[in-house]
Design an enzyme around this catalytic site. Structure first.
Site, PDB file in Angstrom:
ATOM      1  CB  CYS A   1       7.058  -9.668  -1.930  1.00  0.00           C
ATOM      2  SG  CYS A   1       7.630  -9.288  -0.255  1.00  0.00           S
TER       3      CYS A   1
ATOM      4  CE  LYS B   1       5.259 -11.294   5.524  1.00  0.00           C
ATOM      5  NZ  LYS B   1       6.185 -11.800   4.469  1.00  0.00           N
TER       6      LYS B   1
ATOM      7  NE  ARG C   1      11.132  -5.866   6.332  1.00  0.00           N
ATOM      8  CZ  ARG C   1      10.192  -4.949   6.436  1.00  0.00           C
ATOM      9  NH1 ARG C   1      10.508  -3.722   6.814  1.00  0.00           N
ATOM     10  NH2 ARG C   1       8.923  -5.253   6.166  1.00  0.00           N
TER      11      ARG C   1
ATOM     12  NE  ARG D   1       9.097  -6.298   1.636  1.00  0.00           N
ATOM     13  CZ  ARG D   1      10.140  -6.823   2.248  1.00  0.00           C
ATOM     14  NH1 ARG D   1      10.037  -7.230   3.502  1.00  0.00           N
ATOM     15  NH2 ARG D   1      11.290  -6.974   1.622  1.00  0.00           N
TER      16      ARG D   1
ATOM     17  CD  GLU E   1      -5.714 -10.876   2.351  1.00  0.00           C
ATOM     18  OE1 GLU E   1      -5.530 -11.935   1.718  1.00  0.00           O
ATOM     19  OE2 GLU E   1      -5.331  -9.766   1.933  1.00  0.00           O
TER      20      GLU E   1
ATOM     21  CE  LYS F   1       6.799 -12.983   9.183  1.00  0.00           C
ATOM     22  NZ  LYS F   1       7.672 -13.307   8.037  1.00  0.00           N
TER      23      LYS F   1
ATOM     24  CB  SER G   1      13.088 -11.364  13.541  1.00  0.00           C
ATOM     25  OG  SER G   1      12.491 -10.282  12.841  1.00  0.00           O
TER      26      SER G   1
END
Length: 326
Positions: free
Chosen positions: A127, A199, A209, A221, A237, A252, A278
């Site tokens: 990212c 996230k 993906r 990640r 956060e 998320k 997803s």
């Protein structure tokens, strides 16, 4: 038996809807749209039944399909024609999201949210800009501060193309402040930011993906997305993003983190978003194909649970399907 308190009195048809505590409406939903600069025809996403990658020339038609269901907002993801180590097509004036945004805003009334990340645009699938030797050393991943410069440039490019809102999803420290400063310096003070504030490094992202062609070429990640074990850290956060100027706050994924959605709702006075990702979508489809559950009922109940937990808006691949029933 003397029963004076009978909750079932309010469950009869007729009164049931009158006392319903949580309601869904098409305006609650944001539908993701995948625009692919490498194809001239629609490409079905096998792991996400009912969704496709669409060529740039069909972005308007795809968004019009969404609008016909009563949903008013879309989130754009792009698959570029080429990739490089820095993800430079993310901020190109003629980038895939920029081209699609211009067309959609010129021809529809859709509210366009531009996802901002580099994983779809980098040849390594991470990212941001990598640390030297990151491919060989699992303890090295993305250079945080160098990546912020690219995020700010991408935000300005997306806003210049007409994006109504910018949604940074990379989970870099300081990304909201950098993007806010970049937008303001570019004359886009009016463009809001919806931060992917909490996230998680989740197992539920697999089908996405495939859809966005953004899987890491090596490693994962976990060094920049949150640990699924941590709830209190999410408040840290989210607080940082709020202090840096985020206009809306996203959690998320949604369903495995409803406790976090509730925490954010109770602690912050900004709109709360949740991303029904997803994997959540795909698993319900898979169970329905086996005949194990009713897809429409399960989808609607899932979205109700997300809204009941405190989400004001829901990014969901079920948006069109549920909106038609509503």
């Amino acid at each position: 038996m003397d029963i004076t308190d009978r909750p079932r009195r309010l469950r009869a048809d007729g009164v049931r809807d009158l006392v319903s505590e949580t309601r869904l409406a098409p305006a609650d939903f944001v539908v993701p749209v995948f625009v692919d600069a490498t194809t001239d025809e629609r490409v079905p996403i096998e792991s996400m039944p009912g969704h496709e990658r669409v060529p740039v020339d069909e972005a308007v038609a795809r968004v019009e399909e969404v609008l016909e269901t009563g949903v008013e907002s879309v989130m754009l993801f792009g698959i570029p024609e080429s990739k490089d180590a820095e993800g430079s097509r993310a901020w190109a004036e003629d980038g895939v999201v920029q081209r699609a945004t211009r067309a959609i805003k010129a021809e529809t009334d859709a509210y366009v949210i531009a996802d901002l990340c580099l994983c779809e645009y980098t040849d390594h699938g991470h990212c941001g800009v990598l640390e030297p030797d990151a491919a060989e050393d699992p303890d090295l991943t993305v250079r945080n501060d160098a990546t912020l410069e690219r995020y700010a440039e991408t935000a300005r490019s997306q806003a210049a193309a007409g994006a109504d809102m910018i949604a940074p999803s990379g989970m870099m420290d300081g990304q909201v402040a950098a993007i806010r400063a970049g937008l303001d310096e570019g004359g886009f003070e009016h463009v809001p930011i919806m931060a992917y504030a909490a996230k998680y490094a989740s197992a539920f992202y697999g089908p996405f993906r495939d859809a966005a062609d953004g899987a890491p070429a090596f490693g994962d990640r976990r060094h920049y997305q949150m640990d699924p074990a941590n709830r209190r850290e999410a408040m840290r956060e989210v607080r940082l993003d709020a202090e840096q100027g985020a206009d809306a706050l996203m959690v998320k994924p949604a369903l495995p983190y409803l406790d976090v959605v509730r925490d954010v709702r109770e602690s912050f006075d900004r709109p709360v978003a949740a991303y029904n990702v997803s994997g959540e979508y795909a698993m319900l489809h898979a169970a329905a194909e086996k005949g194990w559950l009713d897809l429409d009922a399960a989808a609607r109940e899932s979205l109700l649970s997300i809204k009941r937990a405190g989400a004001d808006l829901i990014v969901t691949y079920f948006g069109e399907r549920v909106a038609r029933d509503l």
